[in-house]
Design a protein around this motif. Structure first.
Motif, PDB file in Angstrom:
ATOM      1  N   GLU A 310      -7.504  22.435   4.793  1.00 51.75           N
ATOM      2  CA  GLU A 310      -7.580  22.033   6.200  1.00 51.75           C
ATOM      3  C   GLU A 310      -9.031  21.931   6.657  1.00 51.75           C
ATOM      4  O   GLU A 310      -9.923  22.590   6.128  1.00 51.75           O
ATOM      5  N   ALA A 311      -9.248  21.100   7.673  1.00 50.36           N
ATOM      6  CA  ALA A 311     -10.598  20.834   8.163  1.00 50.36           C
ATOM      7  C   ALA A 311     -11.177  22.040   8.893  1.00 50.36           C
ATOM      8  O   ALA A 311     -10.459  22.808   9.533  1.00 50.36           O
ATOM      9  N   VAL A 312     -12.493  22.187   8.794  1.00 50.12           N
ATOM     10  CA  VAL A 312     -13.195  23.243   9.528  1.00 50.12           C
ATOM     11  C   VAL A 312     -13.211  22.911  11.018  1.00 50.12           C
ATOM     12  O   VAL A 312     -12.973  23.775  11.866  1.00 50.12           O
ATOM     13  N   PHE A 313     -13.456  21.640  11.340  1.00 52.67           N
ATOM     14  CA  PHE A 313     -13.521  21.221  12.739  1.00 52.67           C
ATOM     15  C   PHE A 313     -12.223  20.508  13.113  1.00 52.67           C
ATOM     16  O   PHE A 313     -11.958  19.398  12.635  1.00 52.67           O
ATOM     17  N   VAL A 314     -11.424  21.164  13.923  1.00 51.31           N
ATOM     18  CA  VAL A 314     -10.143  20.610  14.351  1.00 51.31           C
ATOM     19  C   VAL A 314     -10.053  20.643  15.867  1.00 51.31           C
ATOM     20  O   VAL A 314     -10.732  21.432  16.525  1.00 51.31           O
ATOM     21  N   ASN A 315      -9.203  19.778  16.418  1.00 48.93           N
ATOM     22  CA  ASN A 315      -8.982  19.806  17.861  1.00 48.93           C
ATOM     23  C   ASN A 315      -7.928  20.854  18.210  1.00 48.93           C
ATOM     24  O   ASN A 315      -7.433  21.567  17.327  1.00 48.93           O
ATOM     25  N   ALA A 316      -7.569  20.934  19.479  1.00 45.36           N
ATOM     26  CA  ALA A 316      -6.634  21.976  19.918  1.00 45.36           C
ATOM     27  C   ALA A 316      -5.257  21.817  19.281  1.00 45.36           C
ATOM     28  O   ALA A 316      -4.501  22.788  19.178  1.00 45.36           O
ATOM     29  N   ALA A 317      -4.926  20.595  18.821  1.00 47.97           N
ATOM     30  CA  ALA A 317      -3.632  20.349  18.182  1.00 47.97           C
ATOM     31  C   ALA A 317      -3.661  20.674  16.689  1.00 47.97           C
ATOM     32  O   ALA A 317      -2.644  20.555  16.009  1.00 47.97           O
ATOM     33  N   GLY A 318      -4.834  21.066  16.193  1.00 46.99           N
ATOM     34  CA  GLY A 318      -4.957  21.403  14.778  1.00 46.99           C
ATOM     35  C   GLY A 318      -5.255  20.214  13.891  1.00 46.99           C
ATOM     36  O   GLY A 318      -5.238  20.330  12.668  1.00 46.99           O
TER      37      GLY A 318
END
Length: 401
Positions: A310-318
């Motif tokens: 999974e990405a290190v930088f994600v938005n509030a929705a993941g």
């Protein structure tokens, strides 16, 4: 047929004739294949290669966009051998003014596809920069190299794209006082988004990141992620694309190092951006705490630890973040730092330039810096030659003693 023997000459002629007939039927008769056909054959070949190597996919997408919008419409059915230096010169002039005086001048929006969805963005009616033309020239060379592999032309017949060297200007970056101000404003904006209890804190304590009430709002969460994005960008010199491509599995040693004392915590990062293979870099020690903050924030929001894929930088929705342009511009405007003293606009790339400037002033040699930034010594010298380490000032100035 290069022989004085009539029977041998006849035999060779029949062989050459059969080969020519087959080539014509397959559409690969030397010199007769059109540019658009070779371009589409190249794209098909590149897509097949990308199906087994995901790192090549972004180049295929970029090449397709350039070929379908600019090169195929311009060259069209012109044979691959008819594209010479004068015709390339005509193309470059046409491409340079495509959005100002050419076909694109009447377009208001550009339609593109992302994750299976059709989106649109406003068209920018500006001339193509030299750096853009250089980048697109790589796509053109790829098409001609593919023509060589298919036997349409010889390597010596590949035309050269001549582009005049552009004037190199120092890249817009931040000085230390501006970075301090930017972080102060970023912290203030995060604190303002918290409840009254957290707002009474003048500084962001580590516990703030893991407070379950701190992530009820998407704005609060994404301002915190932006804060960490800036911190990591300044501590690594990574390109924005590399940062957005960063997965937890690329933060080498993170889980093992978390349990160690702060003074000995060390990690390495694998950068995926330019090039086909990941390149390892050494981050500044200040990056570690930001990775911890992002990890804890993900756990708080999603009630589980991130997967290594999974990405290190994600938005509030993941979902993997694709850009922080809007939120970064809002922060830069709030801090009064949208432009440097010369009026040049700052962007996420400015943190990479700031990293380079800081390292040079700290005394890091150019070769070591170029390796860690995944670039060339020439590029470092070209853009940052005016950076003089303060530690060397006395040595350079000399004295009257």
């Amino acid at each position: 047929m290069k022989t004085s023997d009539l029977m041998e000459a006849t035999k060779r002629a029949e062989h050459e004739y059969r080969r020519a007939v087959w080539s014509a039927e397959e559409g690969i008769l030397p010199g007769k294949t059109s540019f658009d056909k070779v371009a589409r054959q190249y794209l098909a070949s590149a897509e097949a290669a990308a199906s087994t190597n995901a790192s090549k996919l972004s180049k295929v997408v970029a090449d397709r966009a350039v070929l379908e919008r600019y090169m195929i419409p311009f060259f069209g059915k012109s044979t691959i051998t008819s594209i010479n230096a004068p015709k390339l010169h005509d193309y470059l002039n046409w491409r340079r003014t495509y959005w100002t005086a050419g076909p694109g001048s009447q377009e208001t929006h550009i339609i593109y596809e992302r994750q299976g969805k059709k989106l649109h963005r406003p068209a920018r009616h500006i001339e193509a920069t030299l750096s853009t033309l250089r980048r697109e020239a790589v796509t053109m060379r790829s098409v001609f190299k593919h023509a060589v592999r298919l036997g349409h032309i010889k390597p010596s017949e590949v035309p050269k794209v001549e582009l005049v060297a552009e004037q190199r200007n120092k890249r817009p970056s931040f000085n230390d006082a501006e970075i301090e101000k930017l972080f102060a404003v970023a912290e203030k904006r995060i604190i303002e988004a918290f409840g009254s209890q957290q707002r009474r804190n003048s500084k962001l304590a580590p516990s703030v990141w893991t407070d379950s009430t701190a992530f009820e709002s998407r704005v609060r969460y994404e301002r915190m992620v932006l804060y960490c994005f800036i911190s990591i960008a300044l501590a690594t010199g990574m390109r924005p694309t590399e940062l957005f491509n960063l997965d937890w599995g690329h933060v080498v040693g993170f889980k093992e190092e978390r349990g160690k004392p702060l003074s000995v915590q060390r990690i390495r990062l694998l950068a995926y951006g330019k090039g086909r293979k990941p390149q390892q870099l050494v981050p500044n020690v200040e990056a570690f705490q930001s990775f911890c903050n992002l990890w804890d924030a993900f756990v708080t929001v999603h009630k589980r630890e991130p997967k290594m894929t999974e990405a290190v930088f994600v938005n509030a929705a993941g979902e993997r973040a694709q850009s922080f342009k809007k939120s970064l511009n809002a922060l830069l405007d709030a801090a009064g730092l949208k432009e440097d003293v010369f009026g040049r606009p700052r962007s996420a790339y400015s943190f990479r330039h700031t990293y380079a400037t800081r390292q040079l002033r700290k005394g890091t040699d150019v070769y070591t810096l170029a390796v860690n930034m995944r670039t060339s010594v020439k590029m470092i010298e070209m853009y940052y030659s005016d950076v003089v380490p303060d530690d060397f000032a006395k040595q350079l100035e000399g004295s009257y003693e």
